[in-house]
Design a protein around this motif. Structure first.
Motif, PDB file in Angstrom:
ATOM      1  N   GLY A   1       8.987   1.955   2.078  1.00  0.00           N
ATOM      2  CA  GLY A   1       9.579   0.887   1.109  1.00  0.00           C
ATOM      3  C   GLY A   1       8.921   0.993  -0.245  1.00  0.00           C
ATOM      4  O   GLY A   1       7.920   1.582  -0.282  1.00  0.00           O
ATOM      5  N   GLU A   2       9.570   0.265  -1.104  1.00  0.00           N
ATOM      6  CA  GLU A   2       8.932   0.081  -2.587  1.00  0.00           C
ATOM      7  C   GLU A   2       7.909  -1.229  -2.481  1.00  0.00           C
ATOM      8  O   GLU A   2       8.307  -2.181  -2.308  1.00  0.00           O
ATOM      9  CB  GLU A   2       9.893   0.020  -3.481  1.00  0.00           C
ATOM     10  N   GLY A   3       6.450  -0.733  -3.004  1.00  0.00           N
ATOM     11  CA  GLY A   3       5.694  -1.735  -3.005  1.00  0.00           C
ATOM     12  C   GLY A   3       4.315  -1.344  -2.175  1.00  0.00           C
ATOM     13  O   GLY A   3       4.353   0.006  -2.204  1.00  0.00           O
ATOM     14  N   PRO A   4       3.664  -2.191  -1.904  1.00  0.00           N
ATOM     15  CA  PRO A   4       2.029  -1.786  -1.387  1.00  0.00           C
ATOM     16  C   PRO A   4       2.271  -0.908   0.064  1.00  0.00           C
ATOM     17  O   PRO A   4       3.238  -1.123   0.548  1.00  0.00           O
ATOM     18  CB  PRO A   4       1.463  -3.132  -0.930  1.00  0.00           C
TER      19      PRO A   4
ATOM     20  N   GLY B   1       7.602  -3.004   0.900  1.00  0.00           N
ATOM     21  CA  GLY B   1       6.395  -1.826   0.782  1.00  0.00           C
ATOM     22  C   GLY B   1       6.504  -1.039   1.935  1.00  0.00           C
ATOM     23  O   GLY B   1       7.582  -0.925   2.671  1.00  0.00           O
ATOM     24  N   SER B   2       5.325  -0.440   2.190  1.00  0.00           N
ATOM     25  CA  SER B   2       5.214   0.785   3.405  1.00  0.00           C
ATOM     26  C   SER B   2       4.546   0.238   4.460  1.00  0.00           C
ATOM     27  O   SER B   2       3.304  -0.173   4.104  1.00  0.00           O
ATOM     28  CB  SER B   2       5.278   2.128   2.837  1.00  0.00           C
ATOM     29  N   VAL B   3       4.616   0.619   5.619  1.00  0.00           N
ATOM     30  CA  VAL B   3       3.844   0.542   6.812  1.00  0.00           C
ATOM     31  C   VAL B   3       3.712   1.748   7.399  1.00  0.00           C
ATOM     32  O   VAL B   3       4.548   2.541   7.969  1.00  0.00           O
ATOM     33  CB  VAL B   3       4.123  -0.415   7.777  1.00  0.00           C
ATOM     34  N   SER B   4       2.410   2.158   7.639  1.00  0.00           N
ATOM     35  CA  SER B   4       2.439   3.493   8.087  1.00  0.00           C
ATOM     36  C   SER B   4       1.255   3.722   9.378  1.00  0.00           C
ATOM     37  O   SER B   4       0.561   2.663   9.576  1.00  0.00           O
ATOM     38  CB  SER B   4       1.584   4.738   7.135  1.00  0.00           C
ATOM     39  N   PHE B   5       1.431   4.483  10.353  1.00  0.00           N
ATOM     40  CA  PHE B   5       0.763   4.622  11.644  1.00  0.00           C
ATOM     41  C   PHE B   5      -0.014   6.003  11.428  1.00  0.00           C
ATOM     42  O   PHE B   5       0.652   6.955  11.384  1.00  0.00           O
ATOM     43  CB  PHE B   5       1.598   4.450  12.930  1.00  0.00           C
TER      44      PHE B   5
ATOM     45  N   TRP C   1      -2.615   5.099   0.011  1.00  0.00           N
ATOM     46  CA  TRP C   1      -2.529   3.569   0.830  1.00  0.00           C
ATOM     47  C   TRP C   1      -3.374   2.653   0.063  1.00  0.00           C
ATOM     48  O   TRP C   1      -4.215   3.094  -0.731  1.00  0.00           O
ATOM     49  CB  TRP C   1      -3.098   3.866   2.032  1.00  0.00           C
ATOM     50  N   ASP C   2      -2.831   1.450   0.175  1.00  0.00           N
ATOM     51  CA  ASP C   2      -3.672   0.201  -0.647  1.00  0.00           C
ATOM     52  C   ASP C   2      -4.672  -0.354   0.531  1.00  0.00           C
ATOM     53  O   ASP C   2      -5.447  -0.894  -0.002  1.00  0.00           O
ATOM     54  CB  ASP C   2      -2.308  -0.760  -1.146  1.00  0.00           C
ATOM     55  N   ALA C   3      -4.285  -0.232   1.621  1.00  0.00           N
ATOM     56  CA  ALA C   3      -5.372  -0.869   2.489  1.00  0.00           C
ATOM     57  C   ALA C   3      -4.891  -0.569   4.051  1.00  0.00           C
ATOM     58  O   ALA C   3      -4.017   0.106   4.285  1.00  0.00           O
ATOM     59  CB  ALA C   3      -5.327  -2.463   2.603  1.00  0.00           C
ATOM     60  N   SER C   4      -6.011  -0.670   4.842  1.00  0.00           N
ATOM     61  CA  SER C   4      -5.871  -0.086   6.245  1.00  0.00           C
ATOM     62  C   SER C   4      -6.514  -1.069   6.950  1.00  0.00           C
ATOM     63  O   SER C   4      -7.443  -1.539   7.009  1.00  0.00           O
ATOM     64  CB  SER C   4      -6.381   1.170   6.411  1.00  0.00           C
ATOM     65  N   ILE C   5      -5.738  -1.271   8.403  1.00  0.00           N
ATOM     66  CA  ILE C   5      -6.588  -1.995   9.679  1.00  0.00           C
ATOM     67  C   ILE C   5      -6.750  -1.145  10.607  1.00  0.00           C
ATOM     68  O   ILE C   5      -5.716  -0.449  11.006  1.00  0.00           O
ATOM     69  CB  ILE C   5      -5.556  -3.278   9.919  1.00  0.00           C
TER      70      ILE C   5
END
Length: 409
Positions: free
Chosen positions: A78-81, A145-149, A177-181
């Motif tokens: 998606g568009e965003g973080p 935004g986007s979520v990746s695995f 990426w902007d951040a990661s958990i």
């Protein structure tokens, strides 16, 4: 070396969103993905992500002398973080399966607990994050935004054909990426206890003292390396490396093995070796710590002799083993504060921000984006009867969901 299997369609078709973390975890535990085997765990995860309309690729990385490792990269674009969830589906061996109350790959439930290898380390974290994203999509639609695995099968193994190469592979394809958990089990006692915002570094070395073999009855004709090895180890251990810092515990060195390779009781050995590992804080870099260790050993070698009257100092070599892990600390306020607030909102406790414990694949991710670790309670990880409370699965899912809602708000 990459063997690209990203076009594989080896996943079960799902008709419903994977919103139930316990059901997700049961599917994953039933896959015997002991490193380096994929065990169909990535295939099961791929099916869950496809139900969320994620794109999924399954690159396999190779290197001579190591097993090929299959990995997974999925993205809901998606568009965003861009938020990355990272982890691993590989698990350590179950050990004596007869010692388990329930079979280690059966995902049996008893007294409100799900038993199985990987229940907390870390298939449980993956199951909860997938459920949280599914609930988010069900309630809010696709995130802004986007979520990746970024999921590897090589975290519990040598960590050569896993996260390091998967990150490089993704960046080559334009991923940022902007951040990661990282969903490792970070909580010592109760869910909400602790977020890991950094890790100490890790450095492993092997010292070899070279002597001269001979008969124990004629020591003047031999040079025994064992006493000198003890002197060198004493030089490393007698003085603390530091007192700790505001964010980290004191650096600590442990000797993990000593060996002379000698099966005879009447022979002075030709050499003696010792291996040590030091977990270090931000007082040091890898390079400055290696220099300090060299200096301590050189001084001790100069001050000692293999035997009384010898002119030459102790003859030793030092080799650095494996891949050193540098210390790191995440200071990203949005990531740390959003996750802390999400934990507090769900469980009513403000988590401790910690840098304790061992290493994880966060040490690789930190070179690409800010990263923190938060997952289940880790008391039973790697143990016989590894298990997780079903209530903890639900609570962690709620925390992850709250984080997603606030992160993409």
């Amino acid at each position: 070396m990459l063997r690209d299997s990203s076009l594989m369609l080896d996943y079960p078709l799902r008709m419903t969103l994977p919103t139930d973390p316990a059901a997700n975890l049961a599917e994953l535990i039933r896959c015997p993905s002991v490193t380096p085997a994929e065990g169909r765990a990535l295939s099961v995860l791929q099916g869950m992500l496809k139900a969320l309309d994620c794109t999924v690729e399954r690159p396999v990385f190779s290197e001579e002398g190591t097993p090929d490792i299959e990995n997974l990269y999925g993205r809901l674009a998606g568009e965003g973080p861009h938020l990355m969830f990272a982890g691993h589906t590989d698990v350590v061996p179950p050990g004596d399966e007869g010692a388990w109350k329930h079979p280690p790959f059966a995902a049996a439930i008893a007294d409100g607990q799900m038993y199985g290898r990987g229940a907390v380390d870390m298939k449980g974290g993956i199951a909860c994050f997938v459920a949280a994203l599914a609930r988010y999509v069900k309630t809010h639609g696709r995130p802004k935004g986007s979520v990746s695995f970024l999921i590897t099968g090589d975290e519990e193994g040598p960590a050569i054909n896993g996260t390091v190469k998967l990150l490089e592979w993704a960046v080559e394809r334009g991923e940022k990426w902007d951040a990661s958990i990282v969903g490792e089990p970070t909580n010592p006692d109760r869910l909400g206890d602790m977020i890991k915002i950094g890790r100490r570094g890790s450095l492993t070395g092997r010292i070899t003292v070279n002597g001269r073999q001979g008969h124990v009855a004629y020591p003047h004709r031999a040079d025994n390396p064992v006493p000198s090895l003890m002197q060198l180890l004493g030089a490393l251990l007698e003085k603390p490396f530091d007192e700790g810092t505001a964010d980290f515990q004191p650096s600590n060195l442990e000797v993990t093995t000593i060996d002379v390779g000698n099966t005879a009781t009447n022979v002075i050995p030709a050499k003696a070796t010792a291996v040590f590992n030091i977990r270090f804080n931000d007082t040091w870099s890898v390079e400055s710590l290696q220099a300090e260790i060299h200096n301590r050993l050189d001084r001790a070698a100069e001050e000692n002799r293999l035997r009384k009257g010898a002119e030459q100092p102790v003859d030793f070599d030092i080799d650095w083993l494996g891949r050193p892990s540098p210390v790191f600390l995440t200071r990203d306020e949005k990531l740390v504060e959003t996750l802390s607030a999400s934990v507090e909102a769900v469980v009513g406790v403000r988590p401790e921000l910690s840098t304790s414990g061992g290493t994880s694949d966060a040490r690789f991710i930190k070179d690409y984006c800010p990263v923190v670790e938060f997952g289940l309670v880790g008391q039973t990880m790697h143990m016989v009867d590894e298990r997780v409370a079903l209530t903890d699965l639900e609570t962690l899912t709620q925390i992850y969901l709250r984080f997603l809602e606030d992160w993409f708000a």
